[in-house]
Design a protein around this motif. Structure first.
Motif, short mmCIF file in Angstrom:
data_model
loop_
_atom_site.label_atom_id
_atom_site.label_comp_id
_atom_site.label_asym_id
_atom_site.label_seq_id
_atom_site.Cartn_x
_atom_site.Cartn_y
_atom_site.Cartn_z
N UNK A 125 95.25 54.98 52.44
CA UNK A 125 95.86 56.26 52.43
C UNK A 125 95.86 56.96 52.53
N UNK A 126 95.32 58.20 53.03
CA UNK A 126 93.93 59.00 52.80
C UNK A 126 95.01 60.21 52.18
N UNK A 127 95.04 61.40 51.15
CA UNK A 127 96.31 62.19 50.95
C UNK A 127 95.62 63.45 50.69
N UNK A 128 95.92 64.52 50.94
CA UNK A 128 95.64 65.75 50.13
C UNK A 128 96.53 66.06 49.23
N UNK A 129 96.44 66.78 47.75
CA UNK A 129 97.23 67.03 47.82
C UNK A 129 96.73 68.71 47.07
N UNK A 130 98.10 69.83 46.96
CA UNK A 130 98.08 71.10 46.38
C UNK A 130 99.45 71.76 46.07
N UNK A 142 102.47 70.39 46.49
CA UNK A 142 102.81 69.79 47.93
C UNK A 142 101.94 68.29 48.29
N UNK A 143 102.41 67.14 49.63
CA UNK A 143 101.26 66.28 49.88
C UNK A 143 101.09 66.20 51.42
N UNK A 144 99.92 66.07 51.63
CA UNK A 144 99.34 65.68 53.41
C UNK A 144 98.91 64.37 52.95
N UNK A 145 99.54 63.82 53.47
CA UNK A 145 99.93 62.33 53.92
C UNK A 145 98.92 61.72 55.92
N UNK A 146 97.67 61.18 55.76
CA UNK A 146 97.43 61.60 56.96
C UNK A 146 97.07 60.46 57.50
N UNK A 147 97.63 60.39 58.89
CA UNK A 147 97.94 59.13 59.80
C UNK A 147 96.81 59.03 60.86
N UNK A 206 104.16 65.81 56.07
CA UNK A 206 104.25 66.48 54.41
C UNK A 206 105.23 66.12 53.95
N UNK A 207 105.08 66.90 52.65
CA UNK A 207 106.05 66.38 51.55
C UNK A 207 105.93 67.25 50.79
N UNK A 208 107.46 67.64 50.13
CA UNK A 208 107.19 68.61 48.46
C UNK A 208 107.95 67.13 47.32
N UNK A 209 107.68 68.28 46.14
CA UNK A 209 108.27 67.24 45.09
C UNK A 209 109.54 67.53 45.94
N UNK A 210 110.68 68.11 46.40
CA UNK A 210 112.03 67.75 47.02
C UNK A 210 112.53 67.99 47.85
N UNK A 211 111.48 67.77 48.74
CA UNK A 211 111.67 67.98 50.08
C UNK A 211 111.30 66.75 51.30
N UNK A 253 88.91 62.40 58.55
CA UNK A 253 89.48 61.31 58.05
C UNK A 253 88.88 60.05 59.23
N UNK A 254 88.28 59.38 58.43
CA UNK A 254 87.93 57.99 58.71
C UNK A 254 89.07 56.64 58.29
N UNK A 255 88.59 56.38 59.64
CA UNK A 255 89.94 54.97 59.68
C UNK A 255 89.57 53.97 58.35
#
Length: 264
Positions: free
Chosen positions: A113-118, A121-126, A150-155, A107-109
């Motif tokens: 925000x850079x976010x990948x979903x699947x 589940x959501x993955x947010x880059x730092x 990393x986060x989920x719908x209810x987590x 990921x380039x700065x």
């Protein structure tokens, strides 16, 4: 003529009246323009907050194929075999959806925000390099360098650092475990690396590189352990090698199907 002049003055507005009406119309017009401008600002603000996708691009790799793409912001995505990545162009964020398969991200700065979903589940880059794998077992997130959330719908949000990995899904986020970043990214170098991997899991990896099914003929074989590094371009050679390194035998069908049985 006087009566007619008086009647005409009553019907035709005076100069002062005309000027007053003109000023009133100008004020009403300015009010309408101001209201219209405010409405446009509110609409623009709503669109900014909603952050809709104004363009999407679908990128796919075939079975046995890998592909590298450079995103508009300078980030890089590497797709593994049989993968489908959807890249979304948005106003406030950089969002991607891994529909299936596996991808690595460098990921380039940037301010967005850079976010990948699947699979919810959501993955947010730092500021990092990480991989995401999505299959029937859930979503596997591995951090090669840096940090992700990393986060989920209810987590709740889980923060991962370099060399950490979690599997997440509808049931929540599993335990954080340590990984070897080189092993996690071996596929990017055309390698499959196993380190005491249960055969049942190894078969899932092998299957991703061939069209015809490969399966275990006996459930007990799933616990056998497989180790070593193998070329992804030589999957059939790996399958043929299994009887030499494990107590198994192979039955190949005419359609390319492979069934693995135990040695009796």
């Amino acid at each position: 003529m006087a009566p007619f002049a008086e009647a005409l003055r009553e019907r035709v507005p005076s100069r002062d009246a005309l000027l007053a009406e003109a000023k009133a119309q100008s004020a009403r017009q300015r009010a309408r323009l101001a209201a219209g401008g405010l409405s446009m600002l509110l609409l623009a603000g709503a669109v900014w907050m909603l952050d809709p996708a104004w363009r999407t691009e679908d990128i796919r790799t075939a079975v046995g194929e890998r592909g590298t793409i450079r995103l508009a912001d300078g980030s890089e995505a590497i797709l593994n075999t049989g993968s489908h990545l959807r890249v979304e162009s948005r106003l406030r964020s950089r969002r991607l959806e891994l529909v299936r398969g596996e991808a690595g991200f460098s990921v380039a700065h940037a301010s967005k925000p850079f976010i990948v979903r699947s699979q919810g589940v959501e993955v947010r880059d730092i500021g990092t390099v990480f991989t995401v794998r999505s299959d029937g077992r859930g979503v596997l997130v591995s951090v090669v360098e840096g940090t992700v959330e990393v986060s989920g719908r209810q987590t709740p949000v889980r923060r991962l650092e370099t060399g950490q990995q979690v599997r997440a899904g509808r049931e929540g986020i599993g335990a954080t475990r340590r990984i070897d970043p080189d092993a996690v990214t071996a596929w990017q170098r055309g390698k499959l690396r196993f380190d005491g991997t249960p055969l049942g899991e190894a078969i899932v990896d092998i299957q991703r590189y061939r069209q015809a099914p490969v399966r275990l003929g006996e459930a007990r074989l799933a616990s056998l352990r497989l180790s070593g590094e193998y070329d992804t371009d030589a999957i059939e050679s790996l399958i043929d090698l299994l009887p030499a390194i494990l107590p198994v035998s192979l039955v190949r069908g005419g359609d390319g199907t492979v069934v693995i049985f135990g040695v009796r």
